[in-house]
Write a protein that holds these residues in place. Sequence first.
Motif, PDB file in Angstrom:
ATOM      1  N   ILE A 198     -48.431-107.482  -1.695  1.00  0.00           N
ATOM      2  CA  ILE A 198     -46.931-106.378  -1.894  1.00  0.00           C
ATOM      3  C   ILE A 198     -46.194-107.179  -0.344  1.00  0.00           C
ATOM      4  CG2 ILE A 198     -45.894-104.260  -2.338  1.00  0.00           C
ATOM      5  CD1 ILE A 198     -46.104-105.211  -4.980  1.00  0.00           C
ATOM      6  N   LEU A 199     -45.388-107.229  -0.549  1.00  0.00           N
ATOM      7  CA  LEU A 199     -44.947-107.859   0.785  1.00  0.00           C
ATOM      8  C   LEU A 199     -43.786-106.282   1.646  1.00  0.00           C
ATOM      9  CD1 LEU A 199     -43.742-111.150   0.290  1.00  0.00           C
ATOM     10  CD2 LEU A 199     -46.173-110.064   1.764  1.00  0.00           C
ATOM     11  N   LYS A 200     -43.482-105.718   2.920  1.00  0.00           N
ATOM     12  CA  LYS A 200     -42.377-104.725   2.950  1.00  0.00           C
ATOM     13  C   LYS A 200     -42.029-105.088   2.446  1.00  0.00           C
ATOM     14  CE  LYS A 200     -44.966-103.845   7.483  1.00  0.00           C
ATOM     15  NZ  LYS A 200     -45.261-103.295   8.669  1.00  0.00           N
ATOM     16  N   ASP A 201     -40.689-106.228   2.700  1.00  0.00           N
ATOM     17  CA  ASP A 201     -39.471-106.366   1.865  1.00  0.00           C
ATOM     18  C   ASP A 201     -39.319-105.561   0.712  1.00  0.00           C
ATOM     19  OD1 ASP A 201     -39.162-106.994   4.982  1.00  0.00           O
ATOM     20  OD2 ASP A 201     -39.021-109.328   4.192  1.00  0.00           O
ATOM     21  N   PRO A 225     -46.873 -98.345  -1.202  1.00  0.00           N
ATOM     22  CA  PRO A 225     -46.526 -98.025  -0.213  1.00  0.00           C
ATOM     23  C   PRO A 225     -44.946 -97.185  -0.365  1.00  0.00           C
ATOM     24  CG  PRO A 225     -45.884-100.220  -0.363  1.00  0.00           C
ATOM     25  CD  PRO A 225     -46.409-100.203  -1.583  1.00  0.00           C
ATOM     26  N   GLY A 226     -44.221 -97.462  -1.410  1.00  0.00           N
ATOM     27  CA  GLY A 226     -43.109 -96.630  -2.247  1.00  0.00           C
ATOM     28  C   GLY A 226     -41.952 -97.588  -1.769  1.00  0.00           C
TER      29      GLY A 226
END
Length: 298
Positions: A198-201, A225-226
Motif C-alpha cells: 500500500i502506497l501513501k498516495d 493506514p486509513g
Amino acid sequence: MGTPDFAVPTLAELIAQGHDITCVYSQPPRPKGRGMALEKGAVHQFAESAHLPVRTPLSLKGAQEQAEFVALDLDAAIVVAYGLLLPKAILDAPRLGCFNLHGSLLPRWRGAAPIQRAVMAGDAETGVMVMRMDEGLDTGPVLMAERVKVDRKTSGELTSELSRLGADLMVRALGALERGAVTPQPQAADGVTYAKKILKDEARIDWTRSAAEIDGLVRGLSPFPGAFTEAGGERLKILVAEPASGSGKPGEVIGDDLTIACGEGALKLLKVQRAGKSAMTAAEFLKGFALPRGTQLA
C-alpha cells in the motif's frame, strides 16, 4: 518465522499442539513512537514470553546466517508475515520444507498486502492457504485452504479473523503432512494477481470515484493506514463509512449527517479521526467541527 500480530496465533497454536519450536526468527526491533525508541515486533515479544530463543537478522542472504539456519537441523520452517526474502539455501534446509501461511486464495493476491487488496477490490470472498514455499513470489504448491466471506468487514477485522483461522489451518496441515495424508497441489495458472504494498498516495480519497469504490478503499485501509480526505484545511481519516443515497458535486457535503457525494452515489461517514485525536463517531465529530451542507472535501 514471523513478525506482526497476524503471525502470533500460529506460533501460539504450534506451541499448544506440542511442536518443538527450535528457534523463532523475527524482523529486528524498529524505532517507533514520538521518542523513536526501538520496539520489538509482536512475534518477538510473544516468543520471549514463551521463553523461546529469538533471532533477528537484517538479512538471510549472508553465508553465516544461512549456515546458522542449516545448523538448526529442522524438520520444517513455518513462515507467517516474516517480511524477509528466504534464499534457496534457507528454503532447502528443512527436511520437509518451508511452509507459508498466506492471507488470500492463491493465485489471487500474491505479494505484500493480500487482505487489504481483496477488500479494496470488492472481492466477495478471500481466505488463507498453507503453501510449501519455492523461490517465486507466493508461487509454491498449496497444502490446505480455508475460505471466508468478506461482506462489509474491514481489513483489520479480516486480518484478525484470518490470523485465527490460519493458525488452526497450519497445525492441521502439519499434522496431515506428518501422516503423509496431504499432497501439495500446484496453483492454477489462471487468475494470478499481485497485492503490491500500500502506497501513501493511495490513501487519499478521490471523490470522483464511485461510492462503492471509495467504500472499498475505506474498509481496505481501516484501521491502518486509513483512507483520508481534507476538510477545512485539516486532514480527516475515514475509518468506517457506508454507501448512501443522494447526489451532488464529488466531495460535496450533501447531508447534515456527513453524507458526501461521490462520482456515482454517495457515502455516509460513520467513524472518523482528526489529526492527533482519537477516533470518533460522526455525531461526536460534528459537535466540535462544523461541516455544513455545500462544504467541499478535497
